[in-house]
Write a protein that holds these residues in place. Sequence first.
Motif, PDB file in Angstrom:
ATOM      1  N   LEU A 154       7.577 -22.473 -55.128  1.00 32.87           N
ATOM      2  CA  LEU A 154       6.666 -21.812 -54.188  1.00 32.87           C
ATOM      3  C   LEU A 154       7.374 -20.861 -53.222  1.00 32.87           C
ATOM      4  CD1 LEU A 154       4.493 -24.949 -53.929  1.00 32.87           C
ATOM      5  CD2 LEU A 154       3.529 -22.695 -54.320  1.00 32.87           C
ATOM      6  N   PRO A 155       8.335 -21.255 -52.385  1.00 32.44           N
ATOM      7  CA  PRO A 155       8.842 -22.608 -52.165  1.00 32.44           C
ATOM      8  C   PRO A 155       8.024 -23.343 -51.101  1.00 32.44           C
ATOM      9  CG  PRO A 155      10.126 -21.062 -50.912  1.00 32.44           C
ATOM     10  CD  PRO A 155       9.090 -20.236 -51.646  1.00 32.44           C
ATOM     11  N   ALA A 156       8.181 -24.699 -51.130  1.00 32.68           N
ATOM     12  CA  ALA A 156       7.593 -25.559 -50.103  1.00 32.68           C
ATOM     13  C   ALA A 156       8.611 -26.626 -49.738  1.00 32.68           C
ATOM     14  CB  ALA A 156       6.307 -26.201 -50.614  1.00 32.68           C
ATOM     15  N   VAL A 157       8.621 -27.035 -48.476  1.00 30.49           N
ATOM     16  CA  VAL A 157       9.583 -28.041 -48.022  1.00 30.49           C
ATOM     17  C   VAL A 157       8.833 -29.173 -47.316  1.00 30.49           C
ATOM     18  CG1 VAL A 157      11.469 -26.378 -47.790  1.00 30.49           C
ATOM     19  CG2 VAL A 157       9.981 -26.819 -45.838  1.00 30.49           C
ATOM     20  N   GLY A 158       9.364 -30.378 -47.459  1.00 33.71           N
ATOM     21  CA  GLY A 158       8.808 -31.517 -46.750  1.00 33.71           C
ATOM     22  C   GLY A 158       7.559 -32.106 -47.355  1.00 33.71           C
ATOM     23  N   ALA A 208      -3.052 -20.656 -39.788  1.00 38.63           N
ATOM     24  CA  ALA A 208      -2.280 -21.864 -39.487  1.00 38.63           C
ATOM     25  C   ALA A 208      -1.591 -22.405 -40.732  1.00 38.63           C
ATOM     26  CB  ALA A 208      -3.200 -22.931 -38.885  1.00 38.63           C
ATOM     27  N   VAL A 209      -2.272 -22.379 -41.861  1.00 37.97           N
ATOM     28  CA  VAL A 209      -1.660 -22.859 -43.103  1.00 37.97           C
ATOM     29  C   VAL A 209      -0.623 -21.853 -43.614  1.00 37.97           C
ATOM     30  CG1 VAL A 209      -2.085 -23.543 -45.494  1.00 37.97           C
ATOM     31  CG2 VAL A 209      -3.696 -24.218 -43.708  1.00 37.97           C
ATOM     32  N   GLU A 210      -0.956 -20.559 -43.567  1.00 36.82           N
ATOM     33  CA  GLU A 210      -0.014 -19.532 -44.039  1.00 36.82           C
ATOM     34  C   GLU A 210       1.334 -19.659 -43.343  1.00 36.82           C
ATOM     35  OE1 GLU A 210       0.773 -14.686 -43.827  1.00 36.82           O
ATOM     36  OE2 GLU A 210      -0.977 -15.563 -42.815  1.00 36.82           O
ATOM     37  N   ASN A 211       1.323 -19.928 -42.055  1.00 40.39           N
ATOM     38  CA  ASN A 211       2.545 -19.942 -41.253  1.00 40.39           C
ATOM     39  C   ASN A 211       3.078 -21.349 -40.990  1.00 40.39           C
ATOM     40  OD1 ASN A 211       2.702 -16.984 -40.667  1.00 40.39           O
ATOM     41  ND2 ASN A 211       0.703 -17.390 -39.748  1.00 40.39           N
ATOM     42  N   GLY A 218       5.866 -18.225 -46.130  1.00 37.53           N
ATOM     43  CA  GLY A 218       4.433 -18.020 -46.010  1.00 37.53           C
ATOM     44  C   GLY A 218       3.720 -18.392 -47.299  1.00 37.53           C
ATOM     45  N   ILE A 219       2.387 -18.396 -47.260  1.00 44.53           N
ATOM     46  CA  ILE A 219       1.629 -18.792 -48.445  1.00 44.53           C
ATOM     47  C   ILE A 219       0.222 -18.221 -48.365  1.00 44.53           C
ATOM     48  CG2 ILE A 219       0.623 -20.958 -47.564  1.00 44.53           C
ATOM     49  CD1 ILE A 219       1.628 -22.206 -50.304  1.00 44.53           C
ATOM     50  N   ASN A 220      -0.366 -17.932 -49.520  1.00 42.84           N
ATOM     51  CA  ASN A 220      -1.772 -17.554 -49.610  1.00 42.84           C
ATOM     52  C   ASN A 220      -2.614 -18.824 -49.565  1.00 42.84           C
ATOM     53  OD1 ASN A 220      -1.457 -14.550 -50.412  1.00 42.84           O
ATOM     54  ND2 ASN A 220      -0.181 -15.624 -51.881  1.00 42.84           N
ATOM     55  N   TRP A 237      -7.479 -16.386 -47.621  1.00 45.71           N
ATOM     56  CA  TRP A 237      -6.631 -15.840 -46.560  1.00 45.71           C
ATOM     57  C   TRP A 237      -5.312 -15.453 -47.223  1.00 45.71           C
ATOM     58  CZ3 TRP A 237      -7.316 -14.387 -41.621  1.00 45.71           C
ATOM     59  CH2 TRP A 237      -6.177 -14.118 -40.860  1.00 45.71           C
ATOM     60  N   GLU A 238      -5.038 -14.139 -47.307  1.00 41.15           N
ATOM     61  CA  GLU A 238      -3.862 -13.673 -48.041  1.00 41.15           C
ATOM     62  C   GLU A 238      -2.652 -13.515 -47.123  1.00 41.15           C
ATOM     63  OE1 GLU A 238      -3.702 -10.954 -51.269  1.00 41.15           O
ATOM     64  OE2 GLU A 238      -5.875 -10.656 -51.237  1.00 41.15           O
ATOM     65  N   ARG A 239      -1.532 -13.986 -47.608  1.00 39.82           N
ATOM     66  CA  ARG A 239      -0.262 -13.835 -46.901  1.00 39.82           C
ATOM     67  C   ARG A 239       0.015 -12.349 -46.669  1.00 39.82           C
ATOM     68  NH1 ARG A 239       5.275 -15.447 -50.052  1.00 39.82           N
ATOM     69  NH2 ARG A 239       4.333 -13.955 -51.489  1.00 39.82           N
ATOM     70  N   GLY A 240       0.192 -11.971 -45.421  1.00 39.58           N
ATOM     71  CA  GLY A 240       0.529 -10.583 -45.101  1.00 39.58           C
ATOM     72  C   GLY A 240      -0.651  -9.649 -44.980  1.00 39.58           C
ATOM     73  N   SER A 241      -1.864 -10.106 -45.346  1.00 36.44           N
ATOM     74  CA  SER A 241      -3.038  -9.231 -45.277  1.00 36.44           C
ATOM     75  C   SER A 241      -4.205  -9.845 -44.534  1.00 36.44           C
ATOM     76  CB  SER A 241      -3.491  -8.830 -46.691  1.00 36.44           C
ATOM     77  OG  SER A 241      -2.536  -8.005 -47.321  1.00 36.44           O
ATOM     78  N   GLY A 242      -4.264 -11.173 -44.450  1.00 37.56           N
ATOM     79  CA  GLY A 242      -5.371 -11.832 -43.770  1.00 37.56           C
ATOM     80  C   GLY A 242      -6.547 -12.069 -44.703  1.00 37.56           C
TER      81      GLY A 242
END
Length: 305
Positions: A154-158, A208-211, A218-220, A237-242
Amino acid sequence: MSALPSSVEMQFHRIVWSEECDAMKLEFTKMQGAGNDYIYLDCRHSGVPADAAQWAALLSRRRFSVGADGLICIAPPQLSDGDATMVMFNADGSEGAMCGNGIRCVAEYLYTHGVQKELIELDTRQAGRKTLYRVGEHRWRAGMGRFSTRAADLPAVGLGAGPLLEVPLVAAGQSWQVSCVSMGNPHCVVFCNEAPPAGVQLADWGAAVENHPAFPQGINVEFVQAESPTSLTTTVWERGSGATLACGTGACAAAVVGVLRGICPRETPIDVRLPGGTLTVRVLQDDTVLLTGPAETVFDGYVEV
């Protein structure tokens, strides 16, 4: 500022210096797929402009400029057997990894500008090659490759190594059960018992989820309600575009999670209904995904940059 030639031709996309307003005029094409709209520059001979990211942030502002979800450059293919490369920039100027609606529009643009083929091969900088098939007037099916639910992709952590299906996440004061999918770009899918959020609620929850610290790049985010096994209603909600009217890779991610959770069937068309229109997704037995939907030109124009 030193004088420049009054007309500097760059094959396919043109930049013209205007001495009257001390600015450049940039030729572009506006296109959309299910309401997911981008500004397109044909850079097959000139290459991606050095200022493309800056132009994306400047021109994507709605009501203050052309207005779009971002800017896409149609660049030369990375391999000799390809037709072109899609290089996309989000509305904030960050470079995007993949766009399912955008890549269908690139195929449509090429088809209407001299590449009269029913099968078009397109490269991307980060998500590999995609094969697109013309299935009707202004309509294309894209082979989106295999999905992954591994955290490292993705990446994702935790959140654990994966598969990241229905894992707990706290964001915006809410406790969520989320599923994370890579479609060449990262997605966080939340299935809802009610209609998916819109407006201010979508902005609050999506940002809140994107960040969230779990997603260092970040994430969509997709909020999904299952209307039936073959019909999903989704807001994005798109990463970098809203908030956007549609997201092709997001529609794929929503359908993938539906399949993995046993809500939707494999090998069957799943209609993903987004605010801007409906996209159709098929998740195959080998975990590859097909995305079908419209790709249309809105207008051509010039803009000062």
